[in-house]
Write an enzyme that holds these catalytic residues in place. Structure first.
Site, mmCIF file in Angstrom:
data_model
loop_
_atom_site.group_PDB
_atom_site.id
_atom_site.type_symbol
_atom_site.label_atom_id
_atom_site.label_comp_id
_atom_site.label_asym_id
_atom_site.label_seq_id
_atom_site.Cartn_x
_atom_site.Cartn_y
_atom_site.Cartn_z
ATOM 1 N N ASP A 60 9.863 -47.936 41.840
ATOM 2 C CA ASP A 60 8.272 -49.079 42.289
ATOM 3 C C ASP A 60 8.805 -50.208 40.918
ATOM 4 O O ASP A 60 8.839 -51.171 41.679
ATOM 5 C CB ASP A 60 7.909 -48.206 42.145
ATOM 6 C CG ASP A 60 6.703 -47.184 40.939
ATOM 7 O OD1 ASP A 60 8.219 -46.763 40.586
ATOM 8 O OD2 ASP A 60 5.778 -46.422 40.686
ATOM 9 N N SER A 91 -16.724 -34.074 35.444
ATOM 10 C CA SER A 91 -15.303 -33.047 35.673
ATOM 11 C C SER A 91 -15.286 -31.956 35.938
ATOM 12 O O SER A 91 -15.389 -31.344 34.718
ATOM 13 C CB SER A 91 -14.308 -33.988 35.216
ATOM 14 O OG SER A 91 -13.131 -33.260 35.655
ATOM 15 N N GLY A 141 3.399 -33.604 37.369
ATOM 16 C CA GLY A 141 3.570 -34.891 38.446
ATOM 17 C C GLY A 141 3.893 -35.269 39.856
ATOM 18 O O GLY A 141 4.321 -35.560 40.696
ATOM 19 N N ASP A 192 1.918 -44.720 43.216
ATOM 20 C CA ASP A 192 1.332 -43.261 43.660
ATOM 21 C C ASP A 192 -0.421 -43.566 44.000
ATOM 22 O O ASP A 192 -1.360 -42.643 45.362
ATOM 23 C CB ASP A 192 0.529 -43.121 42.225
ATOM 24 C CG ASP A 192 1.856 -41.798 41.414
ATOM 25 O OD1 ASP A 192 2.894 -42.039 42.039
ATOM 26 O OD2 ASP A 192 1.540 -42.281 40.426
HETATM 27 P P1 ADP Z 1 -0.289 -35.994 37.347
HETATM 28 O O1 ADP Z 1 -0.908 -37.881 37.576
HETATM 29 O O2 ADP Z 1 1.464 -36.449 37.641
HETATM 30 O O3 ADP Z 1 -1.074 -35.170 37.426
HETATM 31 P P2 ADP Z 1 -0.984 -38.009 34.252
HETATM 32 O O4 ADP Z 1 -0.809 -37.795 32.330
HETATM 33 O O5 ADP Z 1 -0.354 -39.032 35.292
HETATM 34 O O6 ADP Z 1 -0.198 -36.735 35.668
HETATM 35 O O7 ADP Z 1 -2.102 -37.686 35.221
HETATM 36 C C1 ADP Z 1 -2.954 -36.912 34.108
HETATM 37 C C2 ADP Z 1 -4.290 -36.836 33.598
HETATM 38 O O8 ADP Z 1 -5.106 -37.188 34.183
HETATM 39 C C3 ADP Z 1 -4.881 -36.065 32.558
HETATM 40 O O9 ADP Z 1 -4.333 -35.658 31.714
HETATM 41 C C4 ADP Z 1 -6.068 -36.263 32.649
HETATM 42 O O10 ADP Z 1 -7.178 -37.055 31.354
HETATM 43 C C5 ADP Z 1 -6.521 -37.342 34.407
HETATM 44 N N1 ADP Z 1 -7.000 -36.195 35.120
HETATM 45 C C6 ADP Z 1 -6.263 -36.120 36.802
HETATM 46 N N2 ADP Z 1 -7.132 -35.108 37.208
HETATM 47 C C7 ADP Z 1 -8.256 -35.168 36.968
HETATM 48 C C8 ADP Z 1 -9.783 -34.375 36.833
HETATM 49 N N3 ADP Z 1 -9.700 -33.694 38.115
HETATM 50 N N4 ADP Z 1 -10.519 -34.073 36.162
HETATM 51 C C9 ADP Z 1 -10.256 -35.345 34.772
HETATM 52 N N5 ADP Z 1 -9.485 -35.484 34.196
HETATM 53 C C10 ADP Z 1 -7.924 -35.555 35.076
HETATM 54 MG MG MG Z 2 -0.408 -39.912 37.117
#
Ligand code: ADP
Ligand code: MG
Length: 399
Positions: A60, A91, A141, A192
């Site tokens: 991308d 959250s 991921g 994404d």
């Molecule tokens: P991925 O997108 O693959 O899950 P990332 O590192 O890009 O991994 O994003 C993960 C981060 O997004 C978490 O560490 C948190 O900070 C945030 N996050 C994602 N979903 C939630 C949620 N439901 N509640 C709070 N934070 C979230």
């Molecule tokens: Mg992510």
């Protein structure tokens, strides 16, 4: 160094199939939790899916093509408008609350940056109360970050009663991406947020980052007795973020040497002109991955499922050897899936942990999962979590 991602909730599902739940039931749960916390029912509940990328990895940000699909696993955001400028976001996933004024949104840190940053990028001009819940594994991921951003975006946008047409969906995807890059500080290529906002139900989404155009690709796996099994390794190696930034720099350097603004615009075999071995292999991955996206697209149209499996395998090999973003947990998940009968398998997402996908006959899902579990146990690793997935709808409000 390895972290176990996801905390206690992830640990309790390890070795099992993670149930996404039904939108109606999830809506009730998030609405009840909202009412318990804020004293009234929410006005709008938004839902946004996680994703897997079928093929086209690390393309991308190089202006290339990819073929992601939305998961049934999703993040839900319940929202109510406030008459002042106070924003409160809770959250349930992390059991934390962020609170501030509209002026503080861009300074939010940690997990709250993704949610508050989205409100900032949308230029929301009134306070809100928000409550978040999710069935997307976090940090695996599968793009829980875009699911969080897009759930907040569609819920908050829904307060205006505005129709979510494609143009508005693209605007929201851009706001969500700005939240992630500018407020959360995570460089992200745009796949994404686009798939979360634009995925057609039942189809994968071919995205061409040459011009950001999209095309639906029907993937009738269930009709032919196949499905996609996601293996969430539960690990995230500490070098993931730094290595992602390094790959972006290497791709930019290779593009510069080849005289193109973005690597995917270089001629197909031009990687062979690069003298530096590392840059040559990075470019070979990006350019050959573009061809594999086309091969996969064609195989799906023609129902050539063995061919699709083979191209998934080839993508994994390229990511492991040329792009060097796999790790032993991903390689083990891929190899033991294939050994147990998967038609093909590859890592999905940025790499260095996170998840792999396997194309599996529905009758073999149990055998393949058992094989991966046995392999992990024999190596003394914690059990992975499995998700059974098919192409699911894009983000929207849940009536
Ligand atoms: P991925 O997108 O693959 O899950 P990332 O590192 O890009 O991994 O994003 C993960 C981060 O997004 C978490 O560490 C948190 O900070 C945030 N996050 C994602 N979903 C939630 C949620 N439901 N509640 C709070 N934070 C979230
Ligand atoms: Mg992510």
């Amino acid at each position: 160094m390895t972290d176990r991602a996801g905390g206690p909730a992830a640990a309790s599902t390890a070795g099992q199939f993670l149930d996404p739940g039904q939108p109606a039931g999830r809506r009730r749960m998030v609405s009840d939790a909202f009412a318990a916390r804020f004293g009234t029912a929410p006005e709008v509940v938004g839902r946004a899916p996680g994703r897997i990328n079928l093929i086209g990895e690390h393309t991308d940000y190089n202006g290339g093509r990819c073929l992601p699909l939305a998961l049934p696993h999703a993040t839900y955001a319940a929202v109510r408008r406030r008459d002042d400028d106070v924003v409160t976001i809770h959250s349930r996933t992390v059991d934390e609350t962020w609170s501030g004024s509209l002026a503080d949104l861009a300074a939010a840190g940690g997990w709250a940056a993704y949610a508050a940053g989205t409100l900032w990028a949308m230029e929301v001009d009134h306070g809100v109360d928000l409550l978040i819940d999710s069935s997307v594994p976090v940090g695996s991921g599968l793009s829980s970050s875009a699911a969080l951003e897009c759930a907040v975006a569609v819920a908050t946008d829904g307060l205006s009663g505005r129709h979510l047409d494609e143009a508005r969906r693209r605007e929201l995807a851009t706001a969500c991406r700005r939240a992630e890059t500018e407020v959360a500080g995570a460089p992200t290529g745009g796949m994404d947020q686009l798939v979360a906002m634009l995925a057609p139900e039942g189809d994968a989404l071919l995205i061409d980052f040459h011009d950001d155009s999209v095309r639906a690709v029907p993937v009738p796996l269930a009709e032919v007795g196949l499905e996609l099994l996601v293996i969430d390794t539960g690990v995230r190696h500490a070098l993931a973020d730094g290595a992602y930034a390094a790959r972006r720099r290497e791709c930019a350097a290779a593009a510069h040497l080849l005289g193109v603004p973005l690597l995917a615009r270089a001629a197909q075999d031009s990687w062979s002109r690069l003298e530096d071995d590392v840059l040559m292999r990075r470019a070979r991955h990006v350019l050959s991955e573009g061809e594999r996206v086309d091969t996969a697209d064609q195989a799906i149209v023609e129902g050539e499922w063995a061919e699709l499996g083979a191209v998934l395998d080839a993508s994994h090999a390229s990511l492991a050897h040329d792009f060097e973003v796999s790790c032993e947990e991903l390689d083990a998940a891929v190899e033991s899936s294939r050994a147990a009968g998967a038609l093909g398998a590859r890592m999905t997402g940025g790499g260095f942990g996170g998840s792999a996908i396997a194309l599996v006959e529905t009758d073999d899902v149990g055998v393949v999962a058992a094989s991966v579990l046995a392999e992990y146990a024999s190596r003394g690793w914690s059990a992975p979590t499995f998700l059974r997935v098919g192409p699911s709808p894009a983000a929207d409000t849940v009536p």
